[in-house]
Design a protein around this motif. Structure first.
Motif, PDB file in Angstrom:
ATOM      1  N   ARG A 121       8.416   1.776 112.802  1.00  0.00           N
ATOM      2  CA  ARG A 121       9.446   2.742 112.250  1.00  0.00           C
ATOM      3  C   ARG A 121      10.766   2.069 112.039  1.00  0.00           C
ATOM      4  O   ARG A 121      10.833   0.879 113.520  1.00  0.00           O
ATOM      5  CB  ARG A 121       9.464   4.188 112.622  1.00  0.00           C
ATOM      6  CG  ARG A 121       9.798   4.763 113.954  1.00  0.00           C
ATOM      7  CD  ARG A 121      10.527   5.225 113.699  1.00  0.00           C
ATOM      8  NE  ARG A 121      10.513   5.899 115.229  1.00  0.00           N
ATOM      9  CZ  ARG A 121       9.860   6.037 116.437  1.00  0.00           C
ATOM     10  NH1 ARG A 121       8.600   6.013 116.671  1.00  0.00           N
ATOM     11  NH2 ARG A 121      10.428   6.486 117.328  1.00  0.00           N
TER      12      ARG A 121
ATOM     13  N   GLU B 194      18.578   4.876 114.503  1.00  0.00           N
ATOM     14  CA  GLU B 194      17.759   6.199 115.577  1.00  0.00           C
ATOM     15  C   GLU B 194      18.522   5.303 116.644  1.00  0.00           C
ATOM     16  O   GLU B 194      18.705   6.029 118.036  1.00  0.00           O
ATOM     17  CB  GLU B 194      16.776   5.312 116.068  1.00  0.00           C
ATOM     18  CG  GLU B 194      15.830   6.733 116.873  1.00  0.00           C
ATOM     19  CD  GLU B 194      14.131   6.025 116.693  1.00  0.00           C
ATOM     20  OE1 GLU B 194      13.339   6.587 117.584  1.00  0.00           O
ATOM     21  OE2 GLU B 194      13.775   5.597 116.262  1.00  0.00           O
TER      22      GLU B 194
ATOM     23  N   LYS C  77       9.460   3.783 107.305  1.00  0.00           N
ATOM     24  CA  LYS C  77       9.942   4.355 108.233  1.00  0.00           C
ATOM     25  C   LYS C  77      11.011   5.288 108.723  1.00  0.00           C
ATOM     26  O   LYS C  77      11.547   4.282 109.180  1.00  0.00           O
ATOM     27  CB  LYS C  77       8.445   4.939 108.860  1.00  0.00           C
ATOM     28  CG  LYS C  77       7.230   4.787 107.593  1.00  0.00           C
ATOM     29  CD  LYS C  77       5.779   5.502 108.857  1.00  0.00           C
ATOM     30  CE  LYS C  77       4.528   5.684 108.079  1.00  0.00           C
ATOM     31  NZ  LYS C  77       3.802   5.447 108.768  1.00  0.00           N
TER      32      LYS C  77
ATOM     33  N   ARG D 113      12.470   7.568 111.753  1.00  0.00           N
ATOM     34  CA  ARG D 113      12.068   9.110 112.978  1.00  0.00           C
ATOM     35  C   ARG D 113      13.782   9.563 113.326  1.00  0.00           C
ATOM     36  O   ARG D 113      13.728   8.906 114.196  1.00  0.00           O
ATOM     37  CB  ARG D 113      11.347   9.361 113.932  1.00  0.00           C
ATOM     38  CG  ARG D 113      11.075  10.829 114.077  1.00  0.00           C
ATOM     39  CD  ARG D 113       9.555  10.496 115.026  1.00  0.00           C
ATOM     40  NE  ARG D 113      10.026  10.326 116.025  1.00  0.00           N
ATOM     41  CZ  ARG D 113       9.713   9.754 116.796  1.00  0.00           C
ATOM     42  NH1 ARG D 113       7.531  10.061 116.801  1.00  0.00           N
ATOM     43  NH2 ARG D 113      10.206   9.101 119.091  1.00  0.00           N
TER      44      ARG D 113
ATOM     45  N   HIS E   1      17.142  12.825 114.930  1.00  0.00           N
ATOM     46  CA  HIS E   1      16.569  13.481 115.361  1.00  0.00           C
ATOM     47  C   HIS E   1      18.013  13.994 115.363  1.00  0.00           C
ATOM     48  O   HIS E   1      19.158  13.255 115.965  1.00  0.00           O
ATOM     49  CB  HIS E   1      16.418  13.978 116.706  1.00  0.00           C
ATOM     50  CG  HIS E   1      14.810  13.402 116.880  1.00  0.00           C
ATOM     51  ND1 HIS E   1      14.673  14.481 118.263  1.00  0.00           N
ATOM     52  CD2 HIS E   1      13.973  13.257 116.563  1.00  0.00           C
ATOM     53  CE1 HIS E   1      12.805  13.934 117.936  1.00  0.00           C
ATOM     54  NE2 HIS E   1      13.016  13.213 117.069  1.00  0.00           N
TER      55      HIS E   1
ATOM     56  N   GLN F 139      13.506  17.007 113.992  1.00  0.00           N
ATOM     57  CA  GLN F 139      13.493  16.156 113.631  1.00  0.00           C
ATOM     58  C   GLN F 139      13.355  16.385 111.639  1.00  0.00           C
ATOM     59  O   GLN F 139      12.746  16.670 111.380  1.00  0.00           O
ATOM     60  CB  GLN F 139      12.300  15.832 114.299  1.00  0.00           C
ATOM     61  CG  GLN F 139      11.842  14.992 114.105  1.00  0.00           C
ATOM     62  CD  GLN F 139      10.551  14.641 114.550  1.00  0.00           C
ATOM     63  OE1 GLN F 139       9.533  14.665 113.776  1.00  0.00           O
ATOM     64  NE2 GLN F 139       9.749  14.093 116.007  1.00  0.00           N
TER      65      GLN F 139
ATOM     66  N   ARG G 173      11.512  12.809 109.011  1.00  0.00           N
ATOM     67  CA  ARG G 173      10.775  12.204 109.443  1.00  0.00           C
ATOM     68  C   ARG G 173      10.835  11.515 107.499  1.00  0.00           C
ATOM     69  O   ARG G 173      10.948  12.814 106.836  1.00  0.00           O
ATOM     70  CB  ARG G 173       8.961  12.303 109.309  1.00  0.00           C
ATOM     71  CG  ARG G 173       9.265  12.197 110.961  1.00  0.00           C
ATOM     72  CD  ARG G 173       7.636  12.663 111.072  1.00  0.00           C
ATOM     73  NE  ARG G 173       7.154  12.911 112.233  1.00  0.00           N
ATOM     74  CZ  ARG G 173       6.815  11.921 113.168  1.00  0.00           C
ATOM     75  NH1 ARG G 173       6.235  10.647 112.514  1.00  0.00           N
ATOM     76  NH2 ARG G 173       5.937  12.136 114.484  1.00  0.00           N
TER      77      ARG G 173
ATOM     78  N   ARG H 216      13.525  21.400 116.460  1.00  0.00           N
ATOM     79  CA  ARG H 216      12.392  21.106 117.721  1.00  0.00           C
ATOM     80  C   ARG H 216      13.235  21.852 119.109  1.00  0.00           C
ATOM     81  O   ARG H 216      14.234  22.128 118.765  1.00  0.00           O
ATOM     82  CB  ARG H 216      13.002  19.495 117.719  1.00  0.00           C
ATOM     83  CG  ARG H 216      12.627  18.433 116.824  1.00  0.00           C
ATOM     84  CD  ARG H 216      11.022  18.034 116.854  1.00  0.00           C
ATOM     85  NE  ARG H 216      10.259  18.362 118.083  1.00  0.00           N
ATOM     86  CZ  ARG H 216      10.390  16.590 118.339  1.00  0.00           C
ATOM     87  NH1 ARG H 216      10.436  15.862 118.022  1.00  0.00           N
ATOM     88  NH2 ARG H 216      10.009  16.406 119.635  1.00  0.00           N
TER      89      ARG H 216
END
Length: 309
Positions: free
Chosen positions: A189, A201, A253, A255, A257, A290, A292, A309
């Motif tokens: 990712r 991220e 991808k 991910r 938060h 979270q 995705r 989360r």
């Protein structure tokens, strides 16, 4: 009468005496290994954040050792932890930014220096070596930020964990920060989205928008200047050390938060949500969630799943 036998004996012993002197003179001093320490080790092992308190800025600090005791033992290379780490006999192998690690010739230099009794050498920079070290490159006003401006920060605060053989073993979630290519890698990712700090991220972790906040050994975390520099690097295209911008990892991808806001915003990042987006457990504005998703060609984020989360 002249004592010819004594003269003959002295002449016979002269070659071996000269050989011994040459051998002793050839043993390396600290001044021979100091440049290696400065170029490969002090990125991590200097200042208040030095792992286990081991600073390698000077001979005095090297001899002081770490919180666990001496790292070099005069005349005992095999019993010196520094040499074990350089050879990989103790883990993690050093320097953490390797591979490449030190060459066989460089390691031999350390081994001979320890075996010789840790000689300082004439004019050895025993103190204040850090004052002579080149400063971390800083962008000039109006200059585009490139990887060389952020590399030292990553090496000092992140590589100790995010390397192939870091202090936690393998890199957490397989993410390496020991090189430009590894930092930008997007196979599993993408952690850096060129041109979008909010979708990166890496940025969310160092800001504390995502938990756990990084670096993991904080506080102290990165200061405002360091964070701003990394943010500027990402926003300006995550350029390499030569100033070439990174390619957009379209389709990668993601991910992420963060805190969900109104209109499907993750902190300051607008998400694209459609009928195919999974909304687990009815996420609401104000929830820590979270996300995705995938990176679209225009740099926007298509959310595939959102859950608290």
């Amino acid at each position: 009468m002249p004592d010819h036998s004594s003269r003959t004996l002295a002449i016979a012993l002269l070659p071996s005496l000269l050989t011994g002197l040459q051998s002793n003179a050839a043993e390396p001093a600290y001044s021979a290994i100091a440049p290696i320490l400065q170029s490969r080790c002090v990125l991590c092992h200097s200042g208040p954040q030095a792992p286990l308190g081991l600073s390698l800025d000077s001979l005095d600090q090297l001899l002081a050792g770490s919180q666990r005791g001496p790292v070099v033992r005069a005349g005992d290379p095999a019993g010196s932890e520094l040499l074990k780490r350089l050879k990989g006999l103790s883990l993690p192998r050093m320097p953490l930014s390797g591979p490449p690690f030190l060459s066989a010739a460089e390691i031999t230099l350390f081994e001979r220096w320890i075996a010789a009794g840790l000689p300082p050498g004439a004019g050895s920079p025993a103190r204040n070596a850090a004052a002579n070290r080149p400063a971390t490159p800083s962008p000039q006003p109006g200059e585009t930020v490139n990887y060389s401006h952020v590399e030292t920060i990553l090496n000092q605060r992140c590589v100790k964990c995010h390397s192939a053989s870091g202090i936690m073993g393998t890199a957490p979630e397989g993410y390496l920060l020991s090189s430009y290519a590894a930092t930008l890698a997007s196979g599993e990712r993408a952690r850096v989205v060129p041109g979008s700090a909010e979708a990166s991220e890496l940025v969310r972790r160092i800001r504390g928008q995502a938990r756990p906040r990084m670096p993991y050994d904080g506080p102290p975390f990165l200061d405002d200047r360091e964070i701003a520099l990394i943010v500027a690097w990402v926003e300006q295209g995550a350029r390499d050390a030569q100033g070439k911008p990174a390619a957009m990892p379209t389709g990668a991808k993601l991910r992420l938060h963060g805190t969900l806001g109104g209109n499907w915003r993750l902190d300051g990042l607008a998400l694209k949500v459609n009928a195919a987006t999974r909304l687990d457990h009815s996420p609401q504005a104000g929830d820590y969630v979270q996300v995705r998703g995938r990176l679209l060609q225009d740099g926007s984020v298509l959310a595939e799943r959102i859950r608290p989360r």
